[in-house]
Design a protein around this motif. Sequence first.
Motif, PDB file in Angstrom:
ATOM      1  N   VAL A   1       0.847  -1.192   0.000  1.00 34.07           N
ATOM      2  CA  VAL A   1       0.000   0.000   0.000  1.00 34.07           C
ATOM      3  C   VAL A   1       0.883   1.242   0.000  1.00 34.07           C
ATOM      4  CG1 VAL A   1      -1.663   1.334   1.366  1.00 34.07           C
ATOM      5  CG2 VAL A   1      -1.986  -1.128   1.060  1.00 34.07           C
ATOM      6  N   TYR A   2       1.960   1.201   0.784  1.00 33.85           N
ATOM      7  CA  TYR A   2       2.903   2.328   0.803  1.00 33.85           C
ATOM      8  C   TYR A   2       3.403   2.651  -0.608  1.00 33.85           C
ATOM      9  CZ  TYR A   2       7.197   4.942   1.140  1.00 33.85           C
ATOM     10  OH  TYR A   2       8.164   5.890   0.927  1.00 33.85           O
ATOM     11  N   GLU A   3       3.791   1.646  -1.351  1.00 35.71           N
ATOM     12  CA  GLU A   3       4.347   1.875  -2.695  1.00 35.71           C
ATOM     13  C   GLU A   3       3.364   2.632  -3.579  1.00 35.71           C
ATOM     14  OE1 GLU A   3       7.451   1.416  -3.703  1.00 35.71           O
ATOM     15  OE2 GLU A   3       7.960   0.615  -1.726  1.00 35.71           O
ATOM     16  N   VAL A   4       2.099   2.257  -3.516  1.00 33.55           N
ATOM     17  CA  VAL A   4       1.085   2.931  -4.330  1.00 33.55           C
ATOM     18  C   VAL A   4       0.881   4.367  -3.849  1.00 33.55           C
ATOM     19  CG1 VAL A   4      -1.331   2.927  -5.048  1.00 33.55           C
ATOM     20  CG2 VAL A   4      -0.067   0.764  -4.915  1.00 33.55           C
ATOM     21  N   LEU A   5       0.710   4.530  -2.542  1.00 37.67           N
ATOM     22  CA  LEU A   5       0.444   5.870  -2.019  1.00 37.67           C
ATOM     23  C   LEU A   5       1.669   6.777  -2.108  1.00 37.67           C
ATOM     24  CD1 LEU A   5      -1.871   5.056   1.014  1.00 37.67           C
ATOM     25  CD2 LEU A   5      -2.497   5.785  -1.303  1.00 37.67           C
ATOM     26  N   ALA A   6       2.861   6.226  -1.969  1.00 37.70           N
ATOM     27  CA  ALA A   6       4.081   7.034  -2.100  1.00 37.70           C
ATOM     28  C   ALA A   6       4.236   7.544  -3.526  1.00 37.70           C
ATOM     29  CB  ALA A   6       5.299   6.225  -1.683  1.00 37.70           C
ATOM     30  N   SER A   7       3.818   6.762  -4.501  1.00 36.77           N
ATOM     31  CA  SER A   7       3.903   7.229  -5.891  1.00 36.77           C
ATOM     32  C   SER A   7       2.931   8.379  -6.140  1.00 36.77           C
ATOM     33  CB  SER A   7       3.636   6.082  -6.870  1.00 36.77           C
ATOM     34  OG  SER A   7       2.280   5.687  -6.832  1.00 36.77           O
TER      35      SER A   7
ATOM     36  N   TRP B   1       0.842  10.059   5.645  1.00 40.09           N
ATOM     37  CA  TRP B   1       0.885  11.122   4.635  1.00 40.09           C
ATOM     38  C   TRP B   1      -0.115  12.205   4.973  1.00 40.09           C
ATOM     39  CZ3 TRP B   1       0.759   5.995   3.431  1.00 40.09           C
ATOM     40  CH2 TRP B   1       1.791   5.491   2.656  1.00 40.09           C
ATOM     41  N   GLU B   2       0.235  13.438   4.658  1.00 42.02           N
ATOM     42  CA  GLU B   2      -0.757  14.509   4.640  1.00 42.02           C
ATOM     43  C   GLU B   2      -1.349  14.477   3.239  1.00 42.02           C
ATOM     44  OE1 GLU B   2      -1.319  19.178   5.828  1.00 42.02           O
ATOM     45  OE2 GLU B   2       0.709  18.399   5.576  1.00 42.02           O
ATOM     46  N   VAL B   3      -2.641  14.248   3.141  1.00 47.70           N
ATOM     47  CA  VAL B   3      -3.290  14.066   1.848  1.00 47.70           C
ATOM     48  C   VAL B   3      -3.537  15.434   1.220  1.00 47.70           C
ATOM     49  CG1 VAL B   3      -5.238  13.041   0.620  1.00 47.70           C
ATOM     50  CG2 VAL B   3      -4.365  11.955   2.711  1.00 47.70           C
ATOM     51  N   PRO B   4      -2.905  15.724   0.085  1.00 51.57           N
ATOM     52  CA  PRO B   4      -3.020  17.049  -0.530  1.00 51.57           C
ATOM     53  C   PRO B   4      -4.472  17.452  -0.798  1.00 51.57           C
ATOM     54  CG  PRO B   4      -1.318  15.749  -1.627  1.00 51.57           C
ATOM     55  CD  PRO B   4      -2.035  14.833  -0.695  1.00 51.57           C
TER      56      PRO B   4
END
Length: 146
Positions: free
Chosen positions: A67-73, A112-115
């Motif tokens: 999940v990190y990999e997807v959200l980090a991208s 993450w702070e979600v933009p």
Amino acid sequence: MDIARHIALIDELCFRPFPAEHGPSDVGSGAPGHHVAILESGPGPGDGDPADRAATVDQFEKERDAVYEVLASRWGDVIPFNLQTVLLRTGEEKIPEPWAGLCARAAVAWVWEVPGTGRWAVVAVADRDPADQVRLLAVVTETAPP
């Protein structure tokens, strides 16, 4: 492992209204200012061999990192957030929810702070309490990390 389903739920929670009161929800629980979703749940206490629990923790950590990999991208790379230091602080200061509850359940999280939303998204493996089920959690909150 259904990473696409996990990402879709996190996306939804980033825009879902927060509940007016603390209580259960269709995905886990919620309260004013946050949602806690159970993405996966493993065997509970007394369900068998401790090795099965360790294997579940390992599996859920791999899912958390996927999940990190997807959200980090999407939202950028972040460093692991050490919830153990937050747990230590609970003895001397009031830590707001959902952080106080999360640090009691998990040792590390991706945060993450979600933009554009004013919200924070968190993914963690809740395995700290051996008397409870192992869970892969997603938390969305308007409260910044302590």
